[in-house]
Design an enzyme around this catalytic site. Structure first.
Site, PDB file in Angstrom:
ATOM      1  N   ASP A  83      32.442  41.932  34.682  1.00 13.59           N
ATOM      2  CA  ASP A  83      32.558  42.576  35.990  1.00 13.59           C
ATOM      3  C   ASP A  83      31.421  42.186  36.926  1.00 13.59           C
ATOM      4  O   ASP A  83      31.648  41.837  38.093  1.00 13.59           O
ATOM      5  CB  ASP A  83      32.600  44.099  35.825  1.00 13.59           C
ATOM      6  CG  ASP A  83      33.901  44.585  35.230  1.00 13.59           C
ATOM      7  OD1 ASP A  83      34.760  43.739  34.938  1.00 13.59           O
ATOM      8  OD2 ASP A  83      34.061  45.806  35.044  1.00 13.59           O
TER       9      ASP A  83
ATOM     10  N   GLU B 154      32.506  43.806  28.895  1.00 12.02           N
ATOM     11  CA  GLU B 154      33.130  44.268  30.136  1.00 12.02           C
ATOM     12  C   GLU B 154      32.143  44.212  31.293  1.00 12.02           C
ATOM     13  O   GLU B 154      32.466  43.739  32.390  1.00 12.02           O
ATOM     14  CB  GLU B 154      33.654  45.689  29.955  1.00 12.02           C
ATOM     15  CG  GLU B 154      34.332  46.262  31.176  1.00 12.02           C
ATOM     16  CD  GLU B 154      35.670  45.608  31.439  1.00 12.02           C
ATOM     17  OE1 GLU B 154      35.797  44.975  32.504  1.00 12.02           O
ATOM     18  OE2 GLU B 154      36.573  45.721  30.606  1.00 12.02           O
TER      19      GLU B 154
ATOM     20  N   SER C 229      40.954  42.776  33.408  1.00 10.06           N
ATOM     21  CA  SER C 229      39.550  43.119  33.620  1.00 10.06           C
ATOM     22  C   SER C 229      38.843  42.017  34.391  1.00 10.06           C
ATOM     23  O   SER C 229      37.832  42.266  35.053  1.00 10.06           O
ATOM     24  CB  SER C 229      38.847  43.329  32.276  1.00 10.06           C
ATOM     25  OG  SER C 229      39.347  44.453  31.608  1.00 10.06           O
TER      26      SER C 229
END
Length: 600
Positions: A322, A318, A514
């Site tokens: 990001d 993640e 995401s």
């Protein structure tokens, strides 16, 4: 004789009822009749999805610990919301006239008597170690499970997430507090609400690589090849594609699809900033970021600030996603990582993040967060208080971007109603859905794209026409599945499949909203940069301006009119259509057009 017999029956019945009631009270630990008179329930029991969570006993309630966070009632919240709407409305004379951190702090700061009342209650219960945030709006303490049960009249269990195996201490009981504290406390974190878990970025289904996506169409991308091969400045969708033929997406290709010119990415204003939030031991690898930037011909840049713990050698997917894509979209904007919470059963990382931000006077202008949960699993008191925090950020000119979720409309076990996601359903955040680029060049709504209508929050004024138009188009279908007066989301979309990241030295195509959120967050940072260079205010709560631009200049968006978000929800879902829809929002931004109108 009959009279005596009837009297005996009545006495036995009364004793039976009394015994049942006593058992009910004893089942709720420490809840004596005296306590019932002095204390009042301050929360409602939450619904627990037993398909997702397993309930077990806590082995030792005396040694196991829980962190309790008391949200202290703040002042002037109605006035705060009115102010947010005015400074966020491009047609209002106050547009962009934000308040400073100190001004907001003093405006909404709880009364001293509220802070003192909670502190005294803790001390009276032998809890002498606690901290009060700088702004006075949160009090935090760490206590044993046994002490928490005694304090709040609840029974804790160990909740284990069946998929991730992460576990947390929580109670399904509504907690009680003294009646005299009812108006001083908004909510208590660490009791009922389970931590938000990310809609994990998943390896895209088209990947030809195993165990981390190390190969693309048979081409291995190991660390050795990265050292020896030339840069890949862009993926050519004719040469490099997933098994299903859909193209993999590089930063360069994403910028081209959204019409982001090279000049738009030249950020120069020192007052600009952006951040990602990471929870649950999702750490950052500087090495992965450096190789990612080199491999795709991006300008080398580094993370400027890491708030909280980080382990370079233990990176998370993640975080890789990001940070790589928010910086790929806005390469020169100073970037933070706010890392909160590990995997301790007694922590609530999302709440830790909120508390950290509420005490930080130097908040970055744009925040990207890819975490969420179902509204139905979260209490109203909790969501209302979190909404207040979002309002405070908006009043200071900050933009909060959330991914809309990876489970489409979501649905209950009986498949007779949709389950909207949160915090994407908040009126004070920008919710980002997902789209897919197909092998024929078309772009469609992703079936996983979280979207729908909130059951908690009413429809905000800035999207009334758009949501009403969509509901009218439905012509009564699905009317029993959703709240027709709720806040509609997402607001906008970006790519959510076959987005290529670098994770543990390997290129890896992943999917999920995401990916969408940091892409959009980076573009908003570019808009902020151009506004700041012209001595204009940052965009703050972008939603009112975004919807106005969509009405006045529809060419600022690529309208997505095909797709349905019925992912794993029986056969029902919302469909994409021209204009706003609860699959892709207003569509994919046509950035160079969008930014022009943001500067007017």
């Amino acid at each position: 004789m009959n009279i005596k017999f009837n009297l005996i029956i009545i006495i036995l019945f009364i004793l039976f009822i009394s015994n049942v009631n006593c058992k009910k009270i004893k089942n709720k630990k420490h809840l004596t009749p005296q306590r019932l008179r002095r204390f009042v329930e301050h929360s409602k029991p939450i619904s627990l999805n037993k398909k997702v969570w397993k309930i077990t006993e806590i082995e030792n309630i005396f040694s196991a610990q829980i962190e309790l966070t008391f949200g202290i009632r703040q002042r002037n919240i109605v006035e705060l919301e009115d102010f947010v709407w005015r400074v966020s409305d491009p047609n209002d004379s106050l547009y962009g006239s934000y308040k400073t951190f100190e001004e907001i702090k003093e405006w909404v700061k709880p009364l001293d008597e509220s802070i003192d009342a909670v502190k005294n209650w803790l001390i009276e219960n032998d809890i002498n170690e606690f901290t009060v945030t700088k702004s006075g709006d949160f009090i935090r303490t760490i206590v044993s499970i046994d002490k928490a049960e005694e304090l709040l009249s609840v029974r804790y269990n160990k909740m284990v997430h069946k998929l991730s195996k992460q576990s947390f201490f929580r109670s399904l009981d509504p907690y009680t507090i003294p009646r005299e504290l009812y108006d001083h406390i908004d909510f208590i974190g660490g009791v009922n609400h389970l931590p938000l878990l990310s809609p994990r970025p998943k390896e895209s289904s088209g990947s030809a690589g195993g165990g981390g996506g190390g190969k693309v169409n048979g081409i291995g991308y190991e660390l050795e090849s990265l050292r020896n091969n030339k840069q890949i400045k862009s993926f050519n969708d004719k040469k490099v594609a997933a098994r299903n033929g859909d193209p993999y997406l590089s930063p360069d290709l994403i910028r081209k699809e959204m019409n982001v010119s090279q000049t738009s990415t030249n950020s120069t204003h020192l007052g600009n900033s952006q951040a990602i939030a990471q929870f649950l031991k999702e750490y950052f690898s500087p090495s992965d970021l450096k190789i990612f930037q080199y491999r795709f011909g991006l300008e080398p840049s580094q993370v400027d600030n890491i708030i909280g713990p980080n382990q370079n050698l233990n990176p998370g997917i993640e975080t890789a996603l990001d940070i790589q894509y928010i910086m790929a979209m806005a390469p020169d904007v100073p970037t933070w990582i706010v890392s909160t919470g590990g995997l301790h059963e007694g922590q609530e990382p999302f709440l830790d993040w909120l508390v950290d931000l509420s005490s930080n006077p130097k908040l970055p202008l744009v925040h990207s967060i890819s975490y969420g949960d179902d509204e139905s699993s979260i209490g109203l008191a909790y969501t209302d208080r979190v909404d207040t925090e979002f309002k405070k950020y908006a009043a200071m000119g900050r933009t909060i971007v959330f991914s809309s979720g990876d489970f489409g409309v979501g649905c209950n076990d009986d498949c007779d109603s949709f389950s909207p996601g949160w915090p994407a359903s908040s009126r004070f955040v920008l919710a980002v859905g997902g789209v897919i680029k197909k092998k024929d060049g078309s772009i469609i709504g992703d079936e996983i794209s979280g979207g729908g209508f909130s059951n908690y929050f009413s429809r905000p004024w800035y999207q009334v026409d758009e949501c009403s138009s969509y509901i009218e188009w439905l012509n009564g279908s699905l009317s029993s599945f959703y709240n027709q007066s709720g806040r509609g989301f997402p607001d906008i979309s970006s790519f959510s499949e076959n987005v290529v990241i670098l994770y543990k030295d390997k290129l890896m195509p992943i999917g999920g909203t995401s990916a969408s959120a940091p892409i959009i967050a980076g573009l908003l940072s570019l808009i902020n940069d151009q506004r700041l260079q012209k001595n204009q205010s940052p965009i703050g709560l972008f939603n009112p301006l975004l919807y106005k631009i969509a009405r006045d200049h529809p060419n600022s968006f690529l309208d997505i009119d095909f797709g349905e978000n019925n992912y794993k929800c029986c056969t029902n879902g919302f469909k994409s259509k021209s204009g706003w829809d609860p699959v892709t929002g207003l569509g994919l931004p046509n950035f160079d057009e969008l930014v022009k109108y943001c500067l007017e």
